[in-house]
Design an enzyme around this catalytic site. Structure first.
Site: not given
Ligand code: ACM
Ligand code: ZN
Length: 771
Positions: A199, A274, A342
């Site tokens: 991440d 991410h 995302e």
């Protein structure tokens, strides 16, 4: 006399029998609750004389995992024979049973375990493990009789995919803790560990070809003193002491141990977003449009969360393919999870390479470019013989062939878009299955994100909805609890958030639709908790804490106290003393018409089970008075209770639109008004800030209003860092009135140097205090 002696003997025997039956019943409380349990009389005792007879070496491995428990806790190792005739615990292959199913017959003389495959045998032994005294989990010898009750159990799971996601990226979870979590998963018959290894906040997997991924990408600046969303981005040259990674050897150990526990470890390699961690190590993989310094993020990252892999640069794909090659060599799982969630496309919009790729590939927009990105990587993974998994954002464009989608948004229903196209899917809805959320009344919980996902919320989850087409159900592989670790600062924090909620997930995943029973589950949970506590897990006791709700009702306050466990009593005091088992028993509702301090706690027998709730209620002229033109939950503004530093604790009111908030308190009679105080909270990391303006107007008839006070705040006063409550007070100079109208205006978007630059700030009030 003889008659009385006989009666006494009868009474004593019945008492003993009753007790034995009760004990047996409690001992049969195991989770996930088996499909069928037929209790018997008596017990089987394991000892150093116990002999296990299995059919082959693979079964021997499974039996050895179980007998190791006795080696440590019992100080003896039961004998293990392959293909022998004489023994005490027998493994018998029964091909008529389904995969993972088992049949367990315990008599006082012998135990027969039947299954069609290794997981089935393993689960039968995990059931036996939970039937043993919890001391079996000790790593040192204890003096205990190792008996299990006589019983016949038939069992099989509802779903093939029963998962836990562990985010080792936000908080690096040491290997030893991962291993212990795996063992606690095994006891619950959970069979998939979705390992989130990448991440923005850390790259946790050694990749030999790209050493900087762990030399640089696994380490970040120290902002541990601040909550995750408050942490500012790193500056060039700052030391990066926080982090860690798994060597390939560590991964082999984790995978091997999980394999012994019948758990498949599914690696997740995030892309295209991410991943500031890998881009910090190899900045050439970001879009050339990125001019900022790229560092491993200690928090959300603000604008930097938009720094993602360049989709127009072929070396990004070469890099990711090389990574996938090493991942495949390490993880025997049939799946690789490619993330996909995302992905902010601000740089893709500006990047000449990305735009060129869109032109060449005839991609209509950046969303389609992500479809291209995921599709290209998915094809590579498939070409290596593995199946692809991804988050539900993959449904925003062409879903790569055969990809399994994890539904997390909109109660997981975003995954249905994939199901409609024939894709398999897994449900892990954020609003229920994200273990990062609060697991109990927030006043008692360590700080984390968002709202509540209590043990009961997780337990009550039914993934299959009434309005689903039948084919969706056949595409649903199972359910998963997802443990994001943004708010974990030590390994124990991870355990605390996972346990005991993982046990609730286990029943959702294992038990047939409509067969769960909350009260039975709690009995089994108590047994399971004793096992994991013996292993050193400090599980959350939030299920014993009290949630309060104080509601104004035309001049009085109604106080409701609730605990999700029905097997406890709530006792409370109002005299300032600590609640005890002899304090008043809470039954229905406490009615108040004055200030009070309620202290309450849950009790089982004479033992206090949860923490003591201290609920101060302070009366003022607005308390318990109705608020006009407002949503019902905003009646909290006059409930006499101040909010805590957690703005999601159900004491704070928020508005969808912050530019012009307005509400009117009806004092129910004309009052002389000296001051008005509005309770405001600032939570910098969550973009919660006080208003730019608060105006107070009063009226006698709710028609004609007169302005009596106004407060203005500068941007500097508003956008302060930290989390704190302020009382915004106005002098009302002794004006009289019955209706008080409060108008507030939010300050708009957060400034550029904020951790959430450009994001609309929110205003929240907990109380309106009129004196
Ligand atoms: C996610 O929560 N971003 C999958
Ligand atoms: Zn680019």
């Amino acid at each position: 006399m003889k008659k009385y002696i006989l009666l006494l003997v009868w009474l004593l025997t019945s008492l003993i029998t009753m007790q034995a039956t009760d004990l047996t019943h409690d001992r049969l409380s195991i989770i996930p609750s088996p499909v069928r349990i037929v209790p018997g009389d008596g017990e089987f005792c394991f000892s150093k004389k116990t002999v296990f007879v299995v059919e082959n070496k693979r079964q021997a491995e499974i039996a050895r995992f179980f007998t190791d428990l006795f080696t440590y806790a019992g100080g003896f190792t039961p004998e293990l024979k392959i293909g022998d005739k004489k023994g005490d615990v027998y493994f018998v292959t029964d091909a008529s049973l389904k995969s993972e199913a088992y049949r367990l017959e315990v008599t006082s003389q012998k135990i027969t375990v039947k299954a069609a495959d290794e997981p089935g045998f393993f689960y039968a032994l995990q059931t036996l493990r939970l039937l043993l005294p919890p001391s079996i989990e000790n790593m040192h010898e204890v003096s205990v009789v190792w008996n299990v009750p006589v019983v016949t159990i038939e069992d099989e799971p509802r779903f093939g995919y029963r998962g836990l996601m562990l985010d080792a990226a936000r908080f690096f979870i040491p290997k030893e803790n991962v291993l212990r979590i795996i063992d606690c998963m095994a006891m619950l018959k959970i069979n998939r560990l979705h390992f989130h290894l990448v991440d923005d906040n850390g790259w946790r997997l050694e990749i030999k070809k790209y050493p900087r991924l762990t030399e640089v990408g696994a380490w970040r600046v120290d902002r541990m003193g601040l909550p995750f969303p408050d942490r500012k981005n790193p500056k060039p040259g700052e030391p990066t002491p926080i982090g860690g990674f798994y060597t390939q050897e560590d991964i082999r150990e984790i995978v091997a141990y999980a394999g012994r526990c019948q758990i498949e470890v599914i690696p997740e390699i995030e892309m295209p977003a991410h991943t500031n961690s890998s881009l910090a190590a190899y900045p050439n993989l970001a879009c050339p449009a990125v001019k900022e310094f790229i560092g491993v993020l200690p928090g959300l990252g603000g604008d930097h969360a938009g720094i993602i892999y360049c989709a127009g640069n072929d070396s990004v794909f070469t890099f990711l393919q090389d990574v996938v090659d090493e991942v495949i060599a390490l993880f025997p799982s049939r799946y690789i999870h490619l993330g996909g969630d995302e992905a902010n496309k601000i740089y893709w919009e500006k990047c000449p390479l990305c735009q060129e790729r869109m032109r060449k590939e005839h991609l209509a927009d950046e969303e389609a470019l992500q479809g291209y990105f995921m599709g290209r990587m998915a094809a590579y993974v498939r070409g290596k013989g593995k199946e692809v998994m991804g988050w539900d954002e993959l449904t925003n464009s062409v879903i790569p062939e055969n990809t399994i989608i994890f539904g997390w948004q909109g109660f997981g229903h975003a995954a249905l878009k994939a199901a409609m196209q024939g894709h398999r899917f897994i449900m892990t809805p954020a609003r229920i299955m994200y273990l990062i959320r609060y697991q109990g009344p927030q006043w008692f919980e360590p700080l984390t994100y968002f709202g509540n996902n209590t043990l009961k919320d997780v337990y009550d989850y039914e993934p299959v909805q009434e309005d689903w087409k039948p084919e969706y159900e056949s595409l649903l592989m199972g359910v998963q609890a997802s443990m994001w670790t943004e708010f974990c600062n030590k390994p124990e924090d991870v355990d605390y958030q996972i346990f005991p909620r993982l046990a609730a997930l286990a029943e959702v995943a294992w038990m047939k639709k409509g067969t769960k029973n909350w009260n039975d589950f709690l009995k089994g949970l108590d047994v399971y908790n004793e096992h994991i506590a013996t292993k050193g897990i400090v599980y959350a006791r939030s299920m014993y804490n009290i949630q309060h709700t104080v509601t104004p009702d035309h001049g009085i306050l109604k106080v409701k106290l609730e605990c999700i466990r029905p097997d406890v009593e709530i006792r409370y005091s109002m005299d300032g003393k600590e609640p005890t088992v002899t304090s008043a028993l809470y039954k229905d509702m406490i009615i108040l018409s004055n200030s009070a301090v309620i202290k309450a706690a849950t009790f089982a027998g004479s033992k206090q089970m949860g923490k003591t709730l201290v609920l101060p209620i302070e009366w003022n002229k607005a308390t318990a008075k109705p608020i006009l033109n407002i949503e019902s939950n905003q009646q909290l503004l006059t409930n006499g209770v101040r909010g805590s530093l957690k703005q999601t604790d159900f004491e704070w009111c928020s508005w969808a639109k912050n530019d012009s908030v307005s509400f009117t308190v009806d004092l129910l009679r004309t009052e002389v008004l000296h001051s008005l105080t509005l309770g405001c909270i600032t939570n910098y990391g969550m973009a919660v800030h006080k208003p730019a303006l608060i105006r107070v107007e009063i009226s006698a008839d709710n028609k004609e209003f007169e302005k009596v006070g106004e407060l203005h705040y500068t941007l500097g006063q508003i956008f302060r860092e930290g989390t704190f409550i302020e009382n915004c007070r106005m002098d009302l100079k002794g004006h009289s009135g019955r209706y008080i109208r409060v108008v507030a205006k939010g300050p708009g978007a957060c400034p550029v140097d904020h951790v959430r630059p450009g994001q609309e700030s929110r205003i929240l009030f907990d109380e309106i205090i009129v004196e």
